[in-house]
Structures are given as C-alpha cells and as structure tokens.
Design an enzyme around this catalytic site. Structure first.
Site, PDB file in Angstrom:
ATOM      1  N   ARG A 124       0.794  -1.228   0.000  1.00 56.14           N
ATOM      2  CA  ARG A 124       0.000   0.000   0.000  1.00 56.14           C
ATOM      3  C   ARG A 124       0.827   1.280   0.000  1.00 56.14           C
ATOM      4  O   ARG A 124       0.556   2.204  -0.775  1.00 56.14           O
ATOM      5  CB  ARG A 124      -0.911   0.051   1.254  1.00 56.14           C
ATOM      6  CG  ARG A 124      -2.179  -0.707   1.138  1.00 56.14           C
ATOM      7  CD  ARG A 124      -2.547  -1.271   2.493  1.00 56.14           C
ATOM      8  NE  ARG A 124      -1.569  -2.283   2.838  1.00 56.14           N
ATOM      9  CZ  ARG A 124      -1.659  -3.550   2.439  1.00 56.14           C
ATOM     10  NH1 ARG A 124      -2.701  -3.952   1.802  1.00 56.14           N
ATOM     11  NH2 ARG A 124      -0.707  -4.424   2.716  1.00 56.14           N
ATOM     12  N   THR A 125       1.784   1.375   0.898  1.00 56.70           N
ATOM     13  CA  THR A 125       2.475   2.660   1.072  1.00 56.70           C
ATOM     14  C   THR A 125       3.248   3.017  -0.196  1.00 56.70           C
ATOM     15  O   THR A 125       3.146   4.133  -0.709  1.00 56.70           O
ATOM     16  CB  THR A 125       3.406   2.598   2.296  1.00 56.70           C
ATOM     17  OG1 THR A 125       2.653   2.085   3.400  1.00 56.70           O
ATOM     18  CG2 THR A 125       3.934   3.965   2.657  1.00 56.70           C
ATOM     19  N   LYS A 144      26.708  -3.300  -1.206  1.00 54.56           N
ATOM     20  CA  LYS A 144      28.179  -3.193  -1.267  1.00 54.56           C
ATOM     21  C   LYS A 144      28.708  -2.418  -0.067  1.00 54.56           C
ATOM     22  O   LYS A 144      29.896  -2.189   0.055  1.00 54.56           O
ATOM     23  CB  LYS A 144      28.594  -2.448  -2.539  1.00 54.56           C
ATOM     24  CG  LYS A 144      28.144  -3.097  -3.830  1.00 54.56           C
ATOM     25  CD  LYS A 144      28.580  -2.217  -5.006  1.00 54.56           C
ATOM     26  CE  LYS A 144      27.622  -2.333  -6.165  1.00 54.56           C
ATOM     27  NZ  LYS A 144      27.756  -1.213  -7.097  1.00 54.56           N
ATOM     28  N   ARG A 147      11.006   3.842   3.236  1.00 53.01           N
ATOM     29  CA  ARG A 147      10.711   2.873   4.308  1.00 53.01           C
ATOM     30  C   ARG A 147      11.993   2.095   4.570  1.00 53.01           C
ATOM     31  O   ARG A 147      12.662   1.648   3.644  1.00 53.01           O
ATOM     32  CB  ARG A 147       9.605   1.904   3.888  1.00 53.01           C
ATOM     33  CG  ARG A 147       9.460   0.750   4.881  1.00 53.01           C
ATOM     34  CD  ARG A 147       8.271  -0.116   4.625  1.00 53.01           C
ATOM     35  NE  ARG A 147       7.043   0.594   4.905  1.00 53.01           N
ATOM     36  CZ  ARG A 147       5.830   0.048   4.805  1.00 53.01           C
ATOM     37  NH1 ARG A 147       5.713  -1.211   4.441  1.00 53.01           N
ATOM     38  NH2 ARG A 147       4.756   0.749   5.071  1.00 53.01           N
ATOM     39  N   HIS A 151       4.995   5.537  11.539  1.00 49.70           N
ATOM     40  CA  HIS A 151       4.516   5.467  10.144  1.00 49.70           C
ATOM     41  C   HIS A 151       3.590   6.686   9.983  1.00 49.70           C
ATOM     42  O   HIS A 151       2.372   6.570   9.974  1.00 49.70           O
ATOM     43  CB  HIS A 151       3.765   4.150   9.950  1.00 49.70           C
ATOM     44  CG  HIS A 151       3.502   3.774   8.527  1.00 49.70           C
ATOM     45  ND1 HIS A 151       3.607   4.660   7.471  1.00 49.70           N
ATOM     46  CD2 HIS A 151       3.115   2.594   7.987  1.00 49.70           C
ATOM     47  CE1 HIS A 151       3.304   4.023   6.345  1.00 49.70           C
ATOM     48  NE2 HIS A 151       2.999   2.772   6.620  1.00 49.70           N
TER      49      HIS A 151
END
Ligand code: CP
Length: 309
Positions: A58-59, A87, A108, A136
């Site tokens: 969703r986000t 890396k 995120r 959030h």
C-alpha cells in the site's frame, strides 16, 4: 513548518492541530484526483524517489500513484538487493546521491530513525513510509483522514486500538495524532505486546484519556472506531513467540453484530487472521476505503512539501 514547503514528515508527534487540519483540507481537495474523477498536472516536472528497503504494497504503490496522478514522475527502489547498499553504501551517502536525481523522497527502512538520517543528509523533503517499530506518520494521517470521513469528526469519540501495540508503528503515529483531540482511547493487547513506554509517556504528558486492557470484547463494547492490527512476527527476537501470539484476537461478524453493530472497523493492513473475511461485507468495514484514502493523503503531502498546495 507553517507552510510545509521543503519540510520533512518523519513523525506525527510534532504536528500542530493547525498543521493536521491543513493536511486534511488539502487531502480532501485531492480526492477527485485520487478517485480518477479529475486529472491534474500539479506536480509536472517533479520526481519522487520511492525508496522501500522493507516490503510494502500500500504505502509504496499509493505514494507512486499519488505522484503519477499529479503529473510527476517516480524512480523507485524496492528492497536493498540491486542497490549499492549491499556493497556497503551508507544511508548518509545514499541520501546525498538521491538528492541529485529527485525532488522528494519517500523512504521505508527496517532501522528505526533511518528516515531521519536520510533527511539530515538530503537537501530535499523526506517523507517517512515507516521505520522499523518506530513510526509510520503518513499512515497515521490517512487513518485520521479516514476517521474524519467515516464519522464526520475527531472529537467526542471512543476509539479502541487492538493487537501488536508494541511493534505497531501505525499505532504509535495514530496515537500521537489522536492525543490532540478529545477522545477516549482503549488499547487492547496481551501484556507482552502492550504500548511501549515512549508512547505511554507521550500520552501522559499530553494528558490523554486512555486505558489499557486485554479483552477484545471489552474494547469493542461502545466503541465508535475499532482499529485492528496484525502481530508483527518479523519484529520478534523469538519467532515462536510471534507465532504463539498471532491469533490472540480474531474479530468476526458474529462478535460485531452481538456487541456493537455500528462500530467502524479499521486496519492499516495487511491483515493475517485478525479480521475474519466475513466482516468485509459489512458497510462499517472501512479498511479497504482506508487504504484508498492513502492516495489522497499522500497527494496532499507531496503537494505541500513541494510548495504546490
Ligand atoms: N499499511 C501499510 O503500511 O501497508 P504496506 O506495508 O503494504 O505498505
């Protein structure tokens, strides 16, 4: 943050009532564009870097839809594999790179505080899409927008929040927002998944009216909003403990019809077992509408931080 231009959105703790209202108003204006009823080129020429180092449906998709539907463009990372982070490149250096390519970042990350590190090192606005078991904020704002649309108000309400309150970052951000309003909050969880001290301390400092309990039926009784959450198995040190607690609360249609048929049911999603699918057809099951509202709220945030609203 008064006019939001250039601002980072990393937490809901610091948003004033005036700022929250402004976001709600702009999100409301964005609804026709989010619902594909009107077209807009408001963000033409702007690029969103969508950096999702943890899984998301969703986000990520709603941020990208919001940018695309406002005429902007998106560059994206989904998972750290395929990036130079494998890396050994740091978040700090990644931030300094991405600001060369984009006008705004949605991130995120599994590490609490990672979006703040990105914001400290990038000279473009950073919107957190969730950091570990931290916050959030954009979900909290879309949850608040959904409450407003489902009930027509924020104040004079009983809101019950259920499930993994310890790891549930949406719960933390929504709680900080709700502490601005005259609401009665009930928190339902097993003791092992109770609200963390950082949240209860904030609620205490704000003088919030809240109770903690273990019974879902007690929390359901008389609630205007029932906000269910899943147990976040991926955040447990002992995965067996997560599995053991996963099915502590399962809401079904029979319980709602018997105890509180008018309750509006919300969930940030994804759900696992905590809401039975027989609830989905109830007119008061708001969780899919709630996910849809994510597009309008993220459109509003993108427009505001880019100085276009
Ligand atoms: N609500 C939410 O954050 O969903 P995703 O994990 O799918 O983005």
């Amino acid at each position: 943050m008064a006019n939001f231009k250039g601002a980072d959105i990393l937490s809901t703790k610091t948003l004033s009532k005036g700022e929250i209202l402004r976001i709600m108003e702009v999100a409301n204006d964005m609804l026709p564009f989010a619902r594909k009823e009107k077209r807009s080129n408001l963000l033409e020429g702007k690029i969103l870097a969508s950096l999702f180092f943890e899984p998301s449906t969703r986000t990520r998709l709603s941020f990208e839809t919001a940018m695309n539907r406002l005429g902007g463009k998106v560059i994206t990372i989904s998972g750290s594999e395929g990036t130079s982070m494998v890396k050994g490149e740091t978040i700090e250096d990644t931030a300094k790179m991405v600001e060369q390519y984009a006008d705004v970042i949605a991130i995120r990350h599994g590490q609490m505080g990672a979006p703040a590190i990105m914001a400290d090192n990038a000279d473009i606005p950073v919107l957190s899409g969730g950091d570990g078991a931290g916050e959030h904020p954009t979900q909290g704002l879309l949850d608040l927008f959904t409450i407003l649309h489902e009930k027509g108000r924020f104040d004079a309400m009983k809101i019950t929040i259920v499930g993994d309150l310890k790891h549930g970052r949406t719960v933390h951000s929504l709680s900080y927002l709700l502490s601005n309003y005259d609401v009665e909050l009930n928190y339902v969880s097993p003791k092992a998944l109770a609200l963390p001290e950082k949240v209860t301390k904030f609620l205490d400092e704000r003088g919030a009216n809240y109770k903690e309990m273990e019974s879902l039926e007690e929390g359901l009784e008389g609630a205007d909003i029932l906000y269910m959450t899943r147990v976040q198995k991926e955040r447990f040190e002992d995965p067996e403990e997560g599995k053991r607690l996963q099915d502590t609360y399962v809401l079904n249609r029979e319980m709602i019809e018997r105890i509180n048929p008018n309750v509006v049911v919300m969930h940030p999603l994804p759900r696992v077992n905590e809401i039975s699918t027989d609830v989905d057809d109830l007119p008061t099951a708001a969780y899919f509408r709630q996910a849809g509202n994510g597009v309008a709220v993220r459109m509003a945030l993108l427009a505001l931080v880019l100085g276009k609203a």
